[in-house]
Motif scaffolding. Structure first.
Motif, mmCIF file in Angstrom:
data_model
loop_
_atom_site.group_PDB
_atom_site.id
_atom_site.type_symbol
_atom_site.label_atom_id
_atom_site.label_comp_id
_atom_site.label_asym_id
_atom_site.label_seq_id
_atom_site.Cartn_x
_atom_site.Cartn_y
_atom_site.Cartn_z
ATOM 1 N N PRO A 278 25.120 25.473 -9.172
ATOM 2 C CA PRO A 278 23.739 25.010 -9.301
ATOM 3 C C PRO A 278 22.854 26.137 -9.819
ATOM 4 C CG PRO A 278 24.272 25.412 -7.015
ATOM 5 C CD PRO A 278 25.536 25.618 -7.784
ATOM 6 N N GLN A 279 21.609 25.809 -10.085
ATOM 7 C CA GLN A 279 20.727 26.738 -10.801
ATOM 8 C C GLN A 279 20.448 28.020 -10.027
ATOM 9 O OE1 GLN A 279 20.127 25.726 -13.945
ATOM 10 N NE2 GLN A 279 19.444 27.829 -14.289
ATOM 11 N N GLN A 280 20.505 27.974 -8.679
ATOM 12 C CA GLN A 280 20.168 29.180 -7.916
ATOM 13 C C GLN A 280 21.221 30.280 -8.057
ATOM 14 O OE1 GLN A 280 20.770 26.172 -6.496
ATOM 15 N NE2 GLN A 280 21.731 26.342 -4.482
ATOM 16 N N PHE A 281 22.416 29.925 -8.536
ATOM 17 C CA PHE A 281 23.441 30.949 -8.771
ATOM 18 C C PHE A 281 23.335 31.418 -10.213
ATOM 19 C CE2 PHE A 281 25.052 28.738 -5.067
ATOM 20 C CZ PHE A 281 25.536 29.778 -4.280
ATOM 21 N N GLN A 282 22.608 32.520 -10.407
ATOM 22 C CA GLN A 282 22.384 33.049 -11.746
ATOM 23 C C GLN A 282 22.153 34.551 -11.671
ATOM 24 O OE1 GLN A 282 18.420 32.029 -13.419
ATOM 25 N NE2 GLN A 282 18.121 30.838 -11.546
ATOM 26 N N SER A 283 22.181 35.196 -12.826
ATOM 27 C CA SER A 283 21.910 36.630 -12.891
ATOM 28 C C SER A 283 20.451 36.892 -12.562
ATOM 29 C CB SER A 283 22.241 37.155 -14.289
ATOM 30 O OG SER A 283 23.579 36.866 -14.634
ATOM 31 N N ILE A 284 20.178 38.081 -12.033
ATOM 32 C CA ILE A 284 18.798 38.438 -11.684
ATOM 33 C C ILE A 284 18.467 39.809 -12.251
ATOM 34 C CG2 ILE A 284 18.768 37.024 -9.595
ATOM 35 C CD1 ILE A 284 19.215 39.528 -7.940
ATOM 36 N N SER A 285 17.185 40.141 -12.292
ATOM 37 C CA SER A 285 16.718 41.404 -12.865
ATOM 38 C C SER A 285 16.962 42.562 -11.905
ATOM 39 C CB SER A 285 15.223 41.308 -13.182
ATOM 40 O OG SER A 285 14.471 41.202 -11.976
ATOM 41 N N VAL A 286 16.835 43.775 -12.437
ATOM 42 C CA VAL A 286 16.985 44.976 -11.612
ATOM 43 C C VAL A 286 15.889 45.016 -10.541
ATOM 44 C CG1 VAL A 286 17.022 47.493 -11.605
ATOM 45 C CG2 VAL A 286 18.106 46.243 -13.472
ATOM 46 N N GLN A 287 14.680 44.568 -10.905
ATOM 47 C CA GLN A 287 13.583 44.522 -9.933
ATOM 48 C C GLN A 287 13.940 43.590 -8.769
ATOM 49 O OE1 GLN A 287 10.010 45.907 -9.891
ATOM 50 N NE2 GLN A 287 10.659 45.337 -7.821
ATOM 51 N N GLU A 288 14.506 42.420 -9.077
ATOM 52 C CA GLU A 288 14.900 41.477 -8.032
ATOM 53 C C GLU A 288 16.029 42.049 -7.178
ATOM 54 O OE1 GLU A 288 14.209 37.020 -9.720
ATOM 55 O OE2 GLU A 288 15.481 38.306 -10.966
ATOM 56 N N LYS A 289 16.941 42.769 -7.811
ATOM 57 C CA LYS A 289 18.019 43.416 -7.050
ATOM 58 C C LYS A 289 17.446 44.437 -6.075
ATOM 59 C CE LYS A 289 21.597 42.919 -10.612
ATOM 60 N NZ LYS A 289 22.556 43.610 -11.507
ATOM 61 N N HIS A 290 16.514 45.232 -6.549
ATOM 62 C CA HIS A 290 15.905 46.242 -5.686
ATOM 63 C C HIS A 290 15.209 45.594 -4.486
ATOM 64 C CE1 HIS A 290 13.845 49.916 -4.474
ATOM 65 N NE2 HIS A 290 12.719 49.199 -4.416
ATOM 66 N N ASN A 291 14.432 44.558 -4.745
ATOM 67 C CA ASN A 291 13.727 43.873 -3.658
ATOM 68 C C ASN A 291 14.712 43.304 -2.629
ATOM 69 O OD1 ASN A 291 11.361 44.427 -5.019
ATOM 70 N ND2 ASN A 291 11.166 42.372 -5.900
ATOM 71 N N PHE A 292 15.827 42.788 -3.125
ATOM 72 C CA PHE A 292 16.859 42.239 -2.234
ATOM 73 C C PHE A 292 17.469 43.345 -1.380
ATOM 74 C CE2 PHE A 292 21.396 41.344 -1.510
ATOM 75 C CZ PHE A 292 21.304 40.174 -0.788
ATOM 76 N N PHE A 293 17.837 44.470 -2.007
ATOM 77 C CA PHE A 293 18.445 45.568 -1.266
ATOM 78 C C PHE A 293 17.487 46.130 -0.212
ATOM 79 C CE2 PHE A 293 21.243 46.336 -5.169
ATOM 80 C CZ PHE A 293 22.371 45.832 -4.561
ATOM 81 N N VAL A 294 16.210 46.262 -0.563
ATOM 82 C CA VAL A 294 15.220 46.786 0.385
ATOM 83 C C VAL A 294 15.113 45.875 1.604
ATOM 84 C CG1 VAL A 294 12.754 47.192 0.746
ATOM 85 C CG2 VAL A 294 13.870 48.055 -1.323
ATOM 86 N N ARG A 295 15.042 44.566 1.346
ATOM 87 C CA ARG A 295 14.883 43.612 2.447
ATOM 88 C C ARG A 295 16.124 43.550 3.326
ATOM 89 N NH1 ARG A 295 15.788 38.233 2.431
ATOM 90 N NH2 ARG A 295 15.959 38.148 0.163
ATOM 91 N N LEU A 296 17.318 43.524 2.696
ATOM 92 C CA LEU A 296 18.556 43.398 3.471
ATOM 93 C C LEU A 296 18.974 44.712 4.122
ATOM 94 C CD1 LEU A 296 20.375 40.824 3.866
ATOM 95 C CD2 LEU A 296 18.601 40.643 2.135
ATOM 96 N N ALA A 297 18.403 45.833 3.661
ATOM 97 C CA ALA A 297 18.752 47.127 4.261
ATOM 98 C C ALA A 297 18.369 47.195 5.729
ATOM 99 C CB ALA A 297 18.078 48.259 3.485
ATOM 100 N N GLU A 298 17.443 46.344 6.143
ATOM 101 C CA GLU A 298 17.051 46.314 7.556
ATOM 102 C C GLU A 298 18.203 45.864 8.446
ATOM 103 O OE1 GLU A 298 13.612 43.895 7.949
ATOM 104 O OE2 GLU A 298 12.418 45.040 6.508
#
Length: 442
Positions: A193-213
């Motif tokens: 489905p559409q939610q499984f797609q490539s994302i930008s470096v900015q989106e990757k960074h935001n994800f890593f910051v949030r999940l690092a908790e």
């Protein structure tokens, strides 16, 4: 009023956790978007997709789980089957008469039996979506000659041949259903489905910051205070005060897998492969980076493997087993460098949806070999196929050698991305409308 008349009732049955049944959820979502009012019946141990929870065209009916009783296994299985059959039948009686029932198989017992009998009396159509065979899954824990396995096989044969229509997940299964039981099925391949797609470096960074908790492997030591240009960093990314974000040159490799922690996936293969990577990386630390391995999912064998992992004293490998929400899992795949699939089909005829999701995010995959895996994973084109842990270790080591700037691998990785982009072009919605909707509208 004219619009209401176009809406038709449909029923979808999953005798399992609907939150962990992505294909059936996608069916429900697509039906609700195409003039069907859907009664979705199943267990709700984990949260379904938000689009389903909030859709005015979908009503979720929660089945009550069988209570935990101290009984011999045979009696427990018998009572549980009766409990499920009655719960399902009572729920079916309470909903508006559907044009058809779409029933997931497995499990055939008692879902397909109850659905068939209900359709017989209401003159609704029974459509079975064959994900695998019930009897082949049961045989994993017993044998092909077990009475329960033989009963399940006969039930699938008898009721499968009496369904109005059938879907299946591979061409190999379509051929087998027809040759074995004279069941004519339409191949509906899983597509992302559409939610499984490539994302930008900015989106990757935001994800890593949030999940690092919650995932310690995503965290990193702060950069030296002297470097005032850096605003924020993770183990994989750096964000500068001017807003620019980039991947770190010295970042670890990110390996990902998902599982239901069941006997049809042997995660000892991945652990053995990581043992080998650890040895190679300690011998040649300048060529092999650290690896972060994330394995998501819930299931009965998870704690057993957690104990094994906790006993390891890896220095170059970090392995964590978080549970991610539906919204976070696609982002994890899009952030990763390589996927691993250890799903070994009990029948040799189904394909792992996790690989479809990974491909949707542009992530190459190492997948364990079985008979029809080549309908999805093309060795050397969009991923790799392995037969034992030594091959998996070689593939992981080859992929991450001199990571992330191995010039010798650049052309191969670029070619894989071309094949993955072709795969990404056809999504679930378009494929479902072309293949499945005509069956439901018939």
């Amino acid at each position: 009023m004219s619009e209401r008349k176009k809406v038709q009732n449909a029923c979808v049955i999953v005798l399992g956790d609907i939150g962990r049944s992505p294909r059936m959820q996608y069916h429900v979502k697509s039906l609700s978007e195409n003039d069907f009012s859907v009664d979705f019946i199943g267990y709700v141990h984990s949260s379904p997709l938000e689009e389903i929870r909030t859709s005015p065209n979908v009503r979720i009916h929660k089945l009550n789980p069988f209570p935990e009783l101290e009984l011999p296994n045979v009696l427990k299985y018998l009572f549980k089957t009766v409990w499920q059959a009655l719960s399902l039948l009572i729920t079916l009686i309470s909903i508006p008469k559907p044009k058809f029932i779409l029933c997931q198989n497995p499990p055939a017992i008692p879902a397909v039996i109850v659905a068939y009998l209900y359709c017989l009396f209401t003159r609704s159509k029974l459509i079975i979506d064959w994900h695998n065979y019930t009897y082949s899954i049961l045989a994993l824990e017993s044998s092909q000659e077990s009475p329960i396995v033989r009963i399940a096989k006969q039930i699938e044969r008898f009721f499968g041949a009496r369904a109005t229509d059938s879907f299946c997940v591979t061409k190999a299964m379509k051929d087998d259903l027809y040759a074995r039981w004279n069941v004519r099925a339409t191949v509906l391949y899983d597509r992302p489905p559409q939610q499984f797609q490539s994302i930008s470096v900015q989106e990757k960074h935001n994800f890593f910051v949030r999940l690092a908790e919650s995932i310690s492997a995503f965290r990193t030591e702060p950069e030296p205070a002297a470097n005032e240009e850096i605003a924020e960093c993770t183990a994989f990314t750096i964000k500068y005060r001017n807003g620019d974000v980039k991947l770190r040159d010295s970042r670890p490799g990110l390996l990902v897998s998902s599982t239901s922690w069941t006997p049809d996936e042997d995660f000892s293969m991945l652990i053995s492969a990581l043992d080998q990577y650890e040895r190679d990386a300690l011998e040649q630390p300048s060529h092999y980076p650290d690896i972060v391995c994330i394995i998501t999912g819930k299931g009965p064998l998870k704690e057993n493997y957690r104990k094994i992992v906790n006993s390891k004293s890896w220095k170059k490998v970090k392995l964590e087993m978080p549970w991610l929400e539906n919204e976070d899992y696609p982002k994890l795949l899009a952030c990763s460098d390589l996927g691993v699939c250890l799903h070994y089909s009990s029948s040799g005829l189904d394909l792992p949806m996790k690989v479809v999701d990974m491909f949707g995010c542009g992530l190459p995959v190492c997948a364990v070999h079985f008979d029809c895996i080549d309908e999805l994973v093309k060795h050397g084109e969009n991923g790799f196929v392995f037969q034992h842990h030594q091959e998996l270790a070689e593939q992981i080591g080859h992929w991450f050698y001199d990571f992330p700037s191995n010039i010798a691998l650049a052309n191969m990785k670029q070619d894989m991305q071309k094949h993955l982009k072709i795969f990404q072009a056809l999504r679930w919605t378009e494929n479902w409308k072309h293949v499945a909707l005509p069956v439901f509208k018939n």
